[in-house]
Design a protein around this motif. Structure first.
Motif, PDB file in Angstrom:
ATOM      1  N   CYS A  14     -25.551  22.474 -20.490  1.00  0.00           N
ATOM      2  CA  CYS A  14     -25.645  23.308 -21.689  1.00  0.00           C
ATOM      3  C   CYS A  14     -24.295  24.015 -21.883  1.00  0.00           C
ATOM      4  CB  CYS A  14     -26.759  24.343 -21.506  1.00  0.00           C
ATOM      5  SG  CYS A  14     -26.712  25.660 -22.719  1.00  0.00           S
ATOM      6  N   CYS A  17     -25.145  28.116 -21.075  1.00  0.00           N
ATOM      7  CA  CYS A  17     -25.553  28.613 -19.758  1.00  0.00           C
ATOM      8  C   CYS A  17     -25.380  27.577 -18.646  1.00  0.00           C
ATOM      9  CB  CYS A  17     -27.004  29.090 -19.805  1.00  0.00           C
ATOM     10  SG  CYS A  17     -28.183  27.732 -19.980  1.00  0.00           S
ATOM     11  N   CYS A  34     -31.288  23.380 -25.269  1.00  0.00           N
ATOM     12  CA  CYS A  34     -31.425  23.845 -23.888  1.00  0.00           C
ATOM     13  C   CYS A  34     -32.761  24.570 -23.739  1.00  0.00           C
ATOM     14  CB  CYS A  34     -30.263  24.776 -23.576  1.00  0.00           C
ATOM     15  SG  CYS A  34     -30.402  25.585 -21.995  1.00  0.00           S
ATOM     16  N   CYS A  37     -31.857  28.583 -22.765  1.00  0.00           N
ATOM     17  CA  CYS A  37     -31.313  29.526 -23.749  1.00  0.00           C
ATOM     18  C   CYS A  37     -31.446  29.058 -25.208  1.00  0.00           C
ATOM     19  CB  CYS A  37     -29.861  29.845 -23.426  1.00  0.00           C
ATOM     20  SG  CYS A  37     -28.766  28.460 -23.716  1.00  0.00           S
TER      21      CYS A  37
HETATM   22 ZN   LIG Z   1     -28.574  26.941 -22.058  1.00  0.00          ZN
END
Ligand SMILES: [Zn+2]
Length: 208
Positions: A14, A17, A34, A37
């Motif tokens: 991602c 994150c 993702c 997040c």
């Molecule tokens: Zn993420």
């Protein structure tokens, strides 16, 4: 992973994150987000084939030959008839002392369009035929560099404007070359439009 397995199974990080997301082939216009997040990790490319780009580039290369060997127009002023090719404009500019302009017209009107179409043809062929041809990545980069220099569509418009102006001074007759320039412009625009860089990267990655 085998080449017959068209499901991509790899992990994508991602961008926000860095959580690993399982990569997969997405349906049209879908996106992969993702789970941690919610940031978009991957978006499906709008196209699933490079064959249209391949076809337009092949047609464009044949038409480029015709556009350069056939006269564009004949111009008749007081009985003095002149036949014009793309290259005769370049030669005339050079003869009148406009060397750099002649070089620019030659590059943007003849060399760059042919190189651009050849590069699209090469990369699209490699992807469609699933062949790892030499320097295919570098050629793919070259396509983006050459695209703004393929000025055949501009040349086509300039020809029309020139004919309208010249028509006031004498008799202008369109020749087959003008039609080929128009077709070449369309092939160039369609080939560039159908050439999807992301899809190329995906296909080349799969060939590794
Ligand atoms: Zn993420």
């Amino acid at each position: 992973m085998t080449t017959t397995d068209n499901r991509i199974s790899a992990w994508l990080a991602c961008p926000e994150c860095e959580a690993p997301c399982l990569d997969r082939q997405l349906p049209k216009k879908a996106e992969l987000r993702c789970t941690r997040c919610g940031v978009r990790v991957k978006i499906a490319s709008g196209r699933h084939s490079l064959q249209p780009a391949w076809a337009f580039a092949t047609a464009g290369l044949f038409v480029a030959i015709l556009a350069n060997v056939e006269p564009i127009m004949t111009f008749d002023v007081a009985g003095d008839t002149q036949s014009n090719h793309i290259v005769s404009g370049v030669i005339e500019l050079a003869r009148q002392g406009y060397g750099p302009v002649a070089a620019l017209v030659c590059f943007a009107g003849v060399i760059a369009p042919v190189l651009h179409l050849t590069a699209i043809w090469y990369v699209a062929s490699a992807c469609c035929l699933r062949r790892r041809w030499p320097a295919v990545h570098r050629v793919a980069v070259l396509i983006e560099m050459l695209e703004p220099w393929n000025l055949v569509p501009v040349y086509a418009i300039a020809t029309v404007v020139a004919v309208v102006k010249l028509d006031m001074m004498g008799t202008v007759d369109w020749k087959a070359g003008a039609l080929w320039i128009l077709v070449l412009s369309l092939c160039s625009l369609c080939a560039a439009e159908a050439f999807d860089r992301e899809l190329v990267e995906e296909r080349l990655e799969a060939l590794k």
